[in-house]
Design an enzyme around this catalytic site. Structure first.
Site, PDB file in Angstrom:
ATOM      1  N   TYR A 193      24.183 -66.066 -24.099  1.00 24.48           N
ATOM      2  CA  TYR A 193      23.844 -67.393 -24.637  1.00 24.48           C
ATOM      3  C   TYR A 193      25.063 -68.242 -25.015  1.00 24.48           C
ATOM      4  CZ  TYR A 193      19.960 -64.167 -25.432  1.00 24.48           C
ATOM      5  OH  TYR A 193      19.030 -63.168 -25.293  1.00 24.48           O
ATOM      6  N   HIS A 194      26.125 -68.187 -24.218  1.00 19.93           N
ATOM      7  CA  HIS A 194      27.327 -68.959 -24.546  1.00 19.93           C
ATOM      8  C   HIS A 194      27.807 -69.819 -23.373  1.00 19.93           C
ATOM      9  CE1 HIS A 194      28.212 -65.373 -27.465  1.00 19.93           C
ATOM     10  NE2 HIS A 194      27.319 -66.216 -27.976  1.00 19.93           N
ATOM     11  N   PRO A 195      26.955 -70.656 -22.763  1.00 18.64           N
ATOM     12  CA  PRO A 195      27.420 -71.501 -21.666  1.00 18.64           C
ATOM     13  C   PRO A 195      28.367 -72.593 -22.163  1.00 18.64           C
ATOM     14  CG  PRO A 195      25.192 -72.122 -22.281  1.00 18.64           C
ATOM     15  CD  PRO A 195      25.525 -70.882 -23.071  1.00 18.64           C
TER      16      PRO A 195
END
Length: 544
Positions: A477-479
């Site tokens: 969850y770190h774009p």
């Protein structure tokens, strides 16, 4: 068409947006409008940390995007949850407060991004932070963002730490201190056992007292409008207004000074392209009039690929489904109501670690999240019983992906392609990280309490583990990076976050990161917002 006018318009209500708007509204002579497509962000599921389990796997306060099929994941589509409420993804994340490594930001500065080295950013981290536990040179104690130790009082944390020591890993009491390396428990963005989102930090305290701060929720921005070519200054168009839908109506908001785009790494490039700023060839294919040819928009997408190992265990200190667990949770609900402590205050990922896959590395290259429950398919698959999980992600992947338009319809989700494991080195680092995680999970303190290994029991050789990774890996969850800051031809914003080729438009979110940081991205997004506001203040001061 209804039109409203403000000095500044902030598109989005996420971490960068909230910080930018909160700081800009400190100038009472300037009006600030925040436009957020989601709701108010005050739901019980947001305030109670354990409520994240209702949002992460669903479309509740969540855009719940999917990627395009990933060749590196055996053709599977990945899942990309993104917060859809005031506070953005800080309303549904694991609340982990991590800054990353100093070398992450020094690398940004080395790329030509003046003002973005770690020593230059540390004052902004400290300005934002209100840390309840540390009072030293690395931490702030008066900022709007509450940070503190977990209030779960969960004895399973000690089992995890014992296992880490048995596996030969050092313990670390503060991942944001002198060194990041080691295992420990995470500090989280909370206050009195409640989630402290970016909106609670930067907006909520001021909405009733600052008449110049206006927040509209349920407002989906569909286009940034630019002034006509014939009145443009120095052959550049100026961003002057935004078009958005609200309560079933199409409305326009005009900005007298600047527009700040902060819709996140997936939707900021989408909105730029919908508005005519992007690669000319791609825009023309969709019939979108080109405002400015900026080929870097949507490129350079990066994300932390992640693998989860799952185990069952007969412990009511772990989340799960059972008759005994239901009675335990009933007691925990009362404890939370009366004391704001216990299992309902959990962020799930209570423990973590930053480890080196090779001893000669200068810094950790993998991160672990130890979860007090079984996590399968982003919590979209549930099972009876109790257990625990451990995520491992690689911190500095070499693979690069993209965000593209699926159509010219602003309500159609973008084409998201993280391009996981397209660089073969990433798979090899993940393999090494997985082995380190297995070493930790097989340490006596954890192995003696588990009843089964759900994920890796039948994978032993390197080839079998590589295949397991391809079958099960996905995002953590770190774009970031899809509108990168820099000086080269593929950069989208300059070091002051101004979009190249147009006037009156900045970006203040994770999309501007040239490269991923070594850890969770929420804290740096708020610092990006802090910096954006300061850039605007300084520029206006210089003009006067």
């Amino acid at each position: 068409m209804t039109e409203i006018v403000f000095d500044y318009i902030v598109i989005g209500g996420g971490s960068g947006a909230c910080a930018t708007a909160g700081r800009l509204s400190e100038d009472s002579t300037k009006t600030v409008l925040v436009l957020e497509a989601g709701g108010e962000g005050k739901d019980w599921a947001i305030r109670i940390p354990a409520g994240a389990i209702t949002m992460l796997p669903t479309k509740y306060n969540n855009w719940a995007f999917q990627t395009v099929p990933q060749a590196g994941l055996n053709g599977r589509r990945g899942y990309q949850p993104r917060g859809k409420a005031l506070g953005g993804s800080s309303v549904l994340n694991a609340m982990v407060y991590i800054r990353g490594q100093a070398s992450d930001y020094d690398h940004w500065a080395a790329l030509g991004n003046t003002g973005w080295s770690f020593n230059e950013l540390l004052p902004y981290f400290k300005r934002a932070e209100n840390n309840a536990d540390f009072t030293d040179a690395f931490h702030g104690n008066n900022g709007p963002l509450h940070v503190g130790k977990l209030r779960t009082d969960n004895p399973f944390q000690q089992i995890y730490l014992n296992a880490a020591q048995q596996a030969g890993f050092p313990l670390n009491n503060d991942f944001n201190g002198v060194s990041q390396e080691g295992a420990g428990t995470y500090q989280v963005t909370q206050f009195n056992g409640e989630r402290w989102s970016a909106a609670r930090a930067y907006l909520e305290p001021h909405r009733a007292t600052r008449s110049n701060l206006h927040v509209m929720t349920g407002a989906h921005v569909t286009q940034i409008l630019f002034e006509d070519e014939e009145v443009a200054i120095a052959n550049q168009k100026r961003a002057v207004a935004v078009k958005f839908t609200h309560n079933g109506q199409v409305k326009t908001a005009r900005a007298k000074s600047e527009i700040i785009l902060a819709a996140g790494a997936l939707q900021s490039p989408q909105l730029l392209m919908l508005s005519g700023v992007g690669d000319r060839t791609e825009l023309e294919k969709l019939g979108i009039p080109v405002v400015h040819h900026l080929p870097g928009v949507g490129n350079n997408l990066q994300d932390h690929p992640d693998m989860v190992l799952n185990y069952t265990a007969n412990s009511l200190d772990l989340m799960g489904f059972s008759v005994s667990g239901a009675w335990r949770m009933a007691r925990e609900c009362w404890r939370y109501i009366t004391k704001r402590r216990g299992m309902l205050s959990t962020n799930y990922a209570e423990g973590g670690a930053f480890l080196k896959t090779s001893p000669e590395l200068p810094s950790p290259d993998v991160q672990l999240h130890f979860v007090i429950g079984v996590v399968e398919d982003h919590a979209r698959k549930l099972r009876w019983g109790h257990g625990y999980s451990c995520h491992v992600c690689i911190l500095r992947p070499k693979s690069r992906g993209s965000v593209r338009l699926a159509s010219a319809n602003p309500h159609t989700a973008p084409l998201i392609d993280p391009n996981f494991f397209s660089d073969p080195d990433d798979l090899e680092v993940m393999l090494k990280g997985l082995k380190l995680t297995q070493k930790l999970m097989d340490a006596p303190a954890l192995k003696n309490i588990r009843t089964s290994a759900l994920t890796d029991a039948d994978a032993h050789s390197d080839d079998e583990l590589r295949e397991l990774i391809r079958q099960r890996a996905d995002t953590v969850y770190h774009p970031v990076g899809s509108c990168k800051m820099g000086l080269d031809a593929m950069s989208v914003v300059d070091p002051q976050l101004r979009v190249y080729g147009v006037k009156g438009l900045r970006i203040a979110d994770a999309s501007i990161m040239p490269t991923l940081i070594s850890g969770n991205t929420n804290a740096i997004c708020m610092v990006i917002g802090e910096k954006a506001a300061e850039f605007i203040f300084n520029e206006k001061h210089d003009e006067t």
